[in-house]
Design a protein around this motif. Structure first.
Motif, PDB file in Angstrom:
ATOM      1  N   ASP A 711       0.850  -1.185   0.000  1.00  0.00           N
ATOM      2  CA  ASP A 711       0.000   0.000   0.000  1.00  0.00           C
ATOM      3  C   ASP A 711       0.896   1.249   0.000  1.00  0.00           C
ATOM      4  N   LYS A 712       0.363   2.360  -0.502  1.00  0.00           N
ATOM      5  CA  LYS A 712       1.119   3.605  -0.498  1.00  0.00           C
ATOM      6  C   LYS A 712       0.750   4.383   0.765  1.00  0.00           C
ATOM      7  N   PRO A 713       1.693   4.546   1.687  1.00  0.00           N
ATOM      8  CA  PRO A 713       1.376   5.172   2.975  1.00  0.00           C
ATOM      9  C   PRO A 713       0.779   6.571   2.849  1.00  0.00           C
ATOM     10  N   LEU A 714       1.235   7.352   1.869  1.00  0.00           N
ATOM     11  CA  LEU A 714       0.717   8.707   1.734  1.00  0.00           C
ATOM     12  C   LEU A 714      -0.768   8.680   1.382  1.00  0.00           C
ATOM     13  N   LEU A 715      -1.160   7.772   0.496  1.00  0.00           N
ATOM     14  CA  LEU A 715      -2.571   7.700   0.102  1.00  0.00           C
ATOM     15  C   LEU A 715      -3.433   7.203   1.257  1.00  0.00           C
ATOM     16  N   SER A 716      -2.903   6.257   2.030  1.00  0.00           N
ATOM     17  CA  SER A 716      -3.642   5.773   3.201  1.00  0.00           C
ATOM     18  C   SER A 716      -3.830   6.901   4.202  1.00  0.00           C
ATOM     19  N   PHE A 717      -2.797   7.731   4.369  1.00  0.00           N
ATOM     20  CA  PHE A 717      -2.892   8.861   5.292  1.00  0.00           C
ATOM     21  C   PHE A 717      -3.953   9.849   4.834  1.00  0.00           C
ATOM     22  N   ILE A 718      -3.972  10.163   3.535  1.00  0.00           N
ATOM     23  CA  ILE A 718      -4.958  11.115   3.018  1.00  0.00           C
ATOM     24  C   ILE A 718      -6.373  10.610   3.277  1.00  0.00           C
ATOM     25  N   ALA A 719      -6.581   9.315   3.086  1.00  0.00           N
ATOM     26  CA  ALA A 719      -7.928   8.748   3.216  1.00  0.00           C
ATOM     27  C   ALA A 719      -8.355   8.557   4.664  1.00  0.00           C
ATOM     28  N   GLU A 720      -7.411   8.236   5.548  1.00  0.00           N
ATOM     29  CA  GLU A 720      -7.785   7.758   6.876  1.00  0.00           C
ATOM     30  C   GLU A 720      -7.514   8.733   8.011  1.00  0.00           C
ATOM     31  N   ASN A 721      -6.730   9.804   7.778  1.00  0.00           N
ATOM     32  CA  ASN A 721      -6.402  10.689   8.899  1.00  0.00           C
ATOM     33  C   ASN A 721      -7.661  11.383   9.414  1.00  0.00           C
ATOM     34  N   GLU A 722      -7.615  11.771  10.672  1.00  0.00           N
ATOM     35  CA  GLU A 722      -8.769  12.411  11.298  1.00  0.00           C
ATOM     36  C   GLU A 722      -8.499  13.892  11.605  1.00  0.00           C
ATOM     37  N   ILE A 723      -7.516  14.448  10.955  1.00  0.00           N
ATOM     38  CA  ILE A 723      -7.176  15.862  11.175  1.00  0.00           C
ATOM     39  C   ILE A 723      -8.226  16.726  10.479  1.00  0.00           C
ATOM     40  N   GLU A 724      -8.857  17.601  11.222  1.00  0.00           N
ATOM     41  CA  GLU A 724     -10.003  18.351  10.702  1.00  0.00           C
ATOM     42  C   GLU A 724      -9.669  19.144   9.449  1.00  0.00           C
ATOM     43  N   SER A 725      -8.488  19.781   9.419  1.00  0.00           N
ATOM     44  CA  SER A 725      -8.151  20.650   8.287  1.00  0.00           C
ATOM     45  C   SER A 725      -7.802  19.871   7.019  1.00  0.00           C
ATOM     46  N   LEU A 726      -7.703  18.547   7.111  1.00  0.00           N
ATOM     47  CA  LEU A 726      -7.329  17.748   5.943  1.00  0.00           C
ATOM     48  C   LEU A 726      -8.496  16.927   5.388  1.00  0.00           C
ATOM     49  N   GLN A 727      -9.688  17.202   5.840  1.00  0.00           N
ATOM     50  CA  GLN A 727     -10.827  16.387   5.382  1.00  0.00           C
ATOM     51  C   GLN A 727     -11.351  16.828   4.022  1.00  0.00           C
ATOM     52  N   TYR A 728     -11.205  18.112   3.706  1.00  0.00           N
ATOM     53  CA  TYR A 728     -11.725  18.614   2.425  1.00  0.00           C
ATOM     54  C   TYR A 728     -10.606  19.355   1.682  1.00  0.00           C
ATOM     55  N   TRP A 729     -10.534  19.074   0.392  1.00  0.00           N
ATOM     56  CA  TRP A 729      -9.461  19.569  -0.452  1.00  0.00           C
ATOM     57  C   TRP A 729      -9.981  20.530  -1.504  1.00  0.00           C
ATOM     58  N   ASP A 730      -9.079  21.413  -1.966  1.00  0.00           N
ATOM     59  CA  ASP A 730      -9.295  22.148  -3.206  1.00  0.00           C
ATOM     60  C   ASP A 730      -8.597  21.371  -4.322  1.00  0.00           C
ATOM     61  N   VAL A 731      -9.197  21.407  -5.510  1.00  0.00           N
ATOM     62  CA  VAL A 731      -8.596  20.752  -6.678  1.00  0.00           C
ATOM     63  C   VAL A 731      -8.432  21.797  -7.767  1.00  0.00           C
ATOM     64  N   CYS A 732      -7.237  21.892  -8.324  1.00  0.00           N
ATOM     65  CA  CYS A 732      -6.925  22.899  -9.327  1.00  0.00           C
ATOM     66  C   CYS A 732      -6.484  22.236 -10.623  1.00  0.00           C
ATOM     67  N   LEU A 733      -6.982  22.757 -11.748  1.00  0.00           N
ATOM     68  CA  LEU A 733      -6.547  22.315 -13.078  1.00  0.00           C
ATOM     69  C   LEU A 733      -6.036  23.542 -13.820  1.00  0.00           C
ATOM     70  N   PRO A 734      -4.713  23.753 -13.852  1.00  0.00           N
ATOM     71  CA  PRO A 734      -4.187  24.935 -14.541  1.00  0.00           C
ATOM     72  C   PRO A 734      -4.156  24.743 -16.052  1.00  0.00           C
ATOM     73  N   GLN A 735      -4.314  25.839 -16.776  1.00  0.00           N
ATOM     74  CA  GLN A 735      -4.227  25.825 -18.238  1.00  0.00           C
ATOM     75  C   GLN A 735      -2.812  26.171 -18.666  1.00  0.00           C
ATOM     76  N   GLY A 736      -2.369  25.571 -19.774  1.00  0.00           N
ATOM     77  CA  GLY A 736      -1.043  25.862 -20.280  1.00  0.00           C
ATOM     78  C   GLY A 736      -1.099  26.466 -21.663  1.00  0.00           C
ATOM     79  N   GLU A 737       0.056  26.515 -22.318  1.00  0.00           N
ATOM     80  CA  GLU A 737       0.163  27.087 -23.650  1.00  0.00           C
ATOM     81  C   GLU A 737       0.292  26.008 -24.712  1.00  0.00           C
ATOM     82  N   GLY A 738       0.026  24.757 -24.326  1.00  0.00           N
ATOM     83  CA  GLY A 738       0.150  23.651 -25.256  1.00  0.00           C
ATOM     84  C   GLY A 738      -1.132  23.385 -26.026  1.00  0.00           C
ATOM     85  N   ASP A 739      -1.183  22.207 -26.649  1.00  0.00           N
ATOM     86  CA  ASP A 739      -2.353  21.818 -27.427  1.00  0.00           C
ATOM     87  C   ASP A 739      -3.532  21.501 -26.511  1.00  0.00           C
TER      88      ASP A 739
END
Length: 906
Positions: A711-739
């Protein structure tokens, strides 16, 4: 005749050197030195205008009561005052002198009060940058300690005599005030350095010519240590023989029935992470570590102050005071460098002021393979090394034509740890330079002939490439070059170096040309040794150990009047590692500043270093000395993570694109913020599930799987930790100058499609080319501006103002780093990067290091960045990695022969 520069420094005194002060000083000089060319003095002073420096910050255990302020008025500052005058004569200006004064006060007050007659022992660590002036700081600290009443001062240097001798020479200038070689023989010679400004002279039992010998005791004329009127200085190598001799001498000084000396010891350990750290189990300390402990045990009152630029090893020392190891229990102090310092950030970060110094090495692997042995033959030089040697020759002539005050000229070559290979390389370099020098001598000054000779035509090409803006013409160089390089010597610097081959800059101090050397070496060149006038470096090593890499950076430091001429040849992969290290060290220094504000003890910094996700390998290697498998606890509080190694397989990238589109469409319509799309309050379980579906190469060490469960410990931590400030995330999709990214279509709230464009990124050719992943150029996937996503403007302003206030020595144009924004972030951020391989611009110097886009079997890759806010570290919050050597080796994160902690002596 007097030196105009010294006269100028006397005129300036403790004033801040401003443009107005410079003008008035030059006006006075023109009257004193009528008819003399003062332009070199003016240039040297101009380089010092506006130099700023700020005091450092420290962490204290609070166990030592502040004593220095109360005692200050009763102390006669004989040694310190003379040292200040010595620094002024060397060009140190008001802001720098004031900072050294404040820093040394802050450090000394954390050491024990020598007037306190009760038994005590203090241990601390001072962090500075490589080649940043730590010597000037600890020399000042020793002067103050002597004034305050410490009677025995021991300075521990590196493990070779050349470094010990160099350190003794500096202490003779800055503290002793006379030539120690004469003093030890009972000769009262002429005063030098700080000795010019006082009558008192310390006692010495070591000299420039010798480490501690039993015969040196005669210098004390039979006077017991307790009865000496002035302090005693010893400068020792970290070798068993001199340390054992000193301990025996100290035992002989004890009164009958005593087991300790009742005089205060001040022990400064330079390069404290080298040899001093216990590399064995606590019950069986390494020999040098054991002897340092035993040395301190000879005194009832003792202060230990370690100095290092790389504290990674020191914080792995067991902090249990009962073990009497050298963990800095009492304090850790972080020095700041002056604004003129050229460090890792300045050279290796993208917006670094001196990034132009870097030149890629792309042709050395065949001649110096990574895993070569000591029988490697060196029959030829890579073209890149030939170019570096040529450029060094050119730089010598330009610096002479500029009439630079410093006459020494040095070049560094570090390509192997084997002394025998260094010797063979030196012979090949000598052969190459012999031929080149003959060409220069015979043909270069001839206007008609030089261009017909290929070696000289190449010199001209390199002049155009590197130095056409130097203010010196090619014709001037042609006429000066032979005179400038005729005295250049090729020397090998290692533990086998003969006395006549050593650098010995002091022996050439008063010669017309100074010492001009091309120094070839390995570890010996990497530990405290200063190459005077270093201008060109050729570095081709494969270590990923942060402490080893940083120490190898002899090109860091101060280059007044010639920083525009300095060049560093280095493989692209090593440049990336240095850049990465610079960011890690900057983050750790920021941690110290915030811990200082919160009055946290040194042990907390040790925990922070050991839990830094980018130091997983350093931590693992330290622990693997005793175990094949280790458990590492990492904290991601305030940290950022990027997948800078992306899959090479077209199938893997197609799968990642499908997974990414499905994930983003499940999030619903996004907000648009400039050229970015943003989703707020995405539950951590969705983040973890998305990351688990992506194919992420294990070369991204934070995403390494557990060696047992997979298992990947970082992913398990993201899913299972009980720290209040880590329960909800922002997700960003930046635009580039490519195709446009085919296969990724989002929807607006009205159901209309949103097409997104890719970011263009280059991928490096490196030693890993041919594996199953591609490495992003400069190990930089995202952009600093990504870190601002989802943060209110008021908080962004707060973060930037706070960072600039904490880093006053940084140029106002320097970009605020990403970790500053993470400190005000309220929710974690996932940034999804849609990546299109691209080529460098035509004519770019990076053409040879980049894989052509047409050679990459995909035009669409997916990468991610994770940005964590500050959260409280508790027993519930660490990310636990179980790692073993076999796994780390198989995924290419460690090498079989990556240990650069020793030099071959067979």
């Amino acid at each position: 005749m007097s030196d105009p520069f010294l006269t100028a420094m006397g005129i300036i005194g403790v004033q801040d050197l401003t443009d107005d002060v410079l003008v008035s000083t030059m006006d006075v000089l023109s009257k004193i030195f009528s008819g003399m060319d003062l332009e070199p003095t003016r240039r040297r002073l101009e380089a010092m205008v506006g130099v700023s420096m700020s005091p450092g910050e420290g962490l204290s255990s609070g166990e030592i009561e502040p004593w220095l302020d109360d005692a200050r008025s009763s102390i006669t500052w004989t040694y310190w005052d003379s040292y200040v005058r010595q620094l002024q004569s060397q060009g140190f200006t008001g802001p720098v002198l004031r900072t050294i004064n404040e820093d040394t006060d802050n450090i000394l007050t954390e050491c024990g009060n020598p007037a306190d007659v009760t038994a005590w022992r203090t241990q601390g660590l001072v962090m500075g940058d490589v080649q940043s002036g730590k010597t000037a700081n600890y020399c000042g600290l020793i002067n103050k300690a002597a004034d305050a009443g410490y009677k025995v001062v021991v300075l521990l240097t590196g493990m070779i005599e050349e470094l010990r001798s160099q350190s003794q020479e500096r202490m003779d200038e800055g503290f002793v005030g006379q030539d120690s070689s004469e003093l030890i023989e009972g000769i009262r010679g002429r005063t030098i350095g700080a000795g010019r400004f006082r009558e008192a002279t310390p006692n010495v039992l070591t000299s420039i010519d010798s480490d501690f010998l039993a015969a040196n005791q005669r210098a004390l004329r039979g006077i017991p240590l307790q009865n000496l009127g002035e302090p005693l200085l010893l400068v020792l190598k970290k070798n068993t023989t001199p340390l054992t001799r000193l301990i025996k001498f100290l035992k002989g000084q004890m009164r009958h029935g005593s087991t300790q000396l009742d005089i205060p010891l001040f022990l400064v350990d330079d390069e404290a992470d080298n040899a001093s750290v216990n590399s064995k189990k606590d019950e069986d300390p390494a020999r040098i570590n054991s002897l340092i402990r035993e040395l301190m045990d000879q005194f009832r009152r003792s202060a230990y102050v370690g100095y290092t630029a790389t504290p990674f090893a020191n914080v792995f020392i067991n902090p249990d005071t009962e073990r009497k190891d050298l963990f800095p229990n009492n304090f850790i102090y972080s020095l700041r460098a002056p604004s003129t310092y050229i460090g890792a950030s300045s050279i290796f970060l993208e917006d670094g002021e001196h990034a132009n110094q870097l030149v890629d090495i792309t042709d050395a692997q065949a001649i110096f393979p990574d895993k070569h042995k000591k029988n490697l033959e060196v029959a030829e030089l890579p073209k890149s090394m030939q170019d570096a040697l040529n450029v060094f020759f050119l730089s010598c002539a330009i610096r002479d034509l500029r009439k630079e005050g410093l006459r020494h000229r040095s070049m560094l070559v570090n390509v192997t740890r084997f002394t025998e290979v260094q010797a063979r390389l030196a012979e090949t370099v000598k052969s190459y330079l012999f031929d080149l020098t003959n060409e220069i001598k015979q043909y270069l000054v001839d206007d008609d002939l030089w261009s017909r000779h290929e070696p000289l035509s190449r010199l001209h090409e390199l002049y155009i490439e590197h130095y056409r803006e130097s203010g010196v013409t090619w014709d001037q160089i042609r006429r000066k070059l032979y005179d400038s390089i005729a005295s250049v010597k090729v020397v090998t610097i290692n533990q086998k170096t003969e006395a006549e081959e050593r650098l010995n800059y002091r022996h050439y101090r008063n010669t017309e040309k100074g010492r001009r050397v091309i120094a070839i070496g390995g570890l010996t060149l990497s530990r405290g040794l200063t190459l005077e006038g270093l201008c060109v470096s050729y570095f081709y090593r494969n270590s990923r150990a942060y402490d080893t890499l940083l120490q190898m950076g002899r090109w860091f430091g101060y280059r007044p009047d010639y920083d525009d001429l300095c060049r560093v040849w280095m493989a692209p992969e090593a440049q990336d590692w240095f850049g990465h290290i610079a960011e890690v060290v900057n983050e750790l220094r920021t941690d110290i500043r915030h811990m200082h504000i919160n009055r946290l003890p040194p042990s907390r910094f040790g925990i922070r270093v050991k839990s830094h996700p980018d130091l997983l390998l350093v931590t693992a290697k330290n622990k693997m000395r005793h175990s094949k498998e280790v458990l590492i606890e990492a904290s991601f509080s305030g940290r950022g993570v990027e997948t800078t190694s992306l899959p090479k397989s077209p199938e893997a990238n197609k799968s990642n694109a499908r997974v990414t589109e499905a994930f983003l469409r499940r999030l619903g319509p996004p907000e648009q913020m400039g050229n970015r799309y943003l989703w707020r309050r995405v539950h951590s379980s969705q983040i973890s599930a998305y990351l688990a579906e992506l194919e992420i190469p294990p070369a991204n060490q934070e995403f390494m799987p557990d060696s047992k469960t997979k298992d990947k410990p970082l992913l398990s931590f993201i899913a299972e930790n009980e720290i209040e400030s880590l329960q909800y995330w922002d997700v960003c999709l930046p635009q580039g100058e490519g195709d446009t990214a085919d296969g990724i279509t989002l929807e607006n709230t009205d159901g209309s499609p949103i097409r997104v464009s890719k970011r263009k990124r280059q991928f490096e050719k490196n030693k890993s080319w041919g594996t199953d992943f591609l490495k992003v150029n400069k190990m930089r996937l995202g952009e600093i501006s990504d870190e601002k996503t989802g943060i209110e403007n008021e908080l962004i302003d707060q973060a930037e103002n706070s960072w600039r206030a904490s880093n006053p020595e940084r140029n106002s144009q320097t970009r605020v780093p990403g970790d500053a924004y993470r400190r005000v972030r309220e929710n974690p951020l996932l940034t999804v990067h849609l990546v299109q391989p691209t080529d460098p611009k035509p004519g770019s110097k990076s053409v040879n290091r980049i894989i052509p886009a047409c050679k990459i079997n995909t035009n669409f890759l997916i990468g991610v960045s994770l940005s964590f806010p500050i959260y409280e570290d508790t027993n519930l919050s660490p990310v636990r990695y179980r790692l073993n050597k076999v796994y780390l080796h198989n995924v290419g994160l460690i090498d079989d022969d990556e240990d650069d902690s020793y030099e071959d002596l067979d």
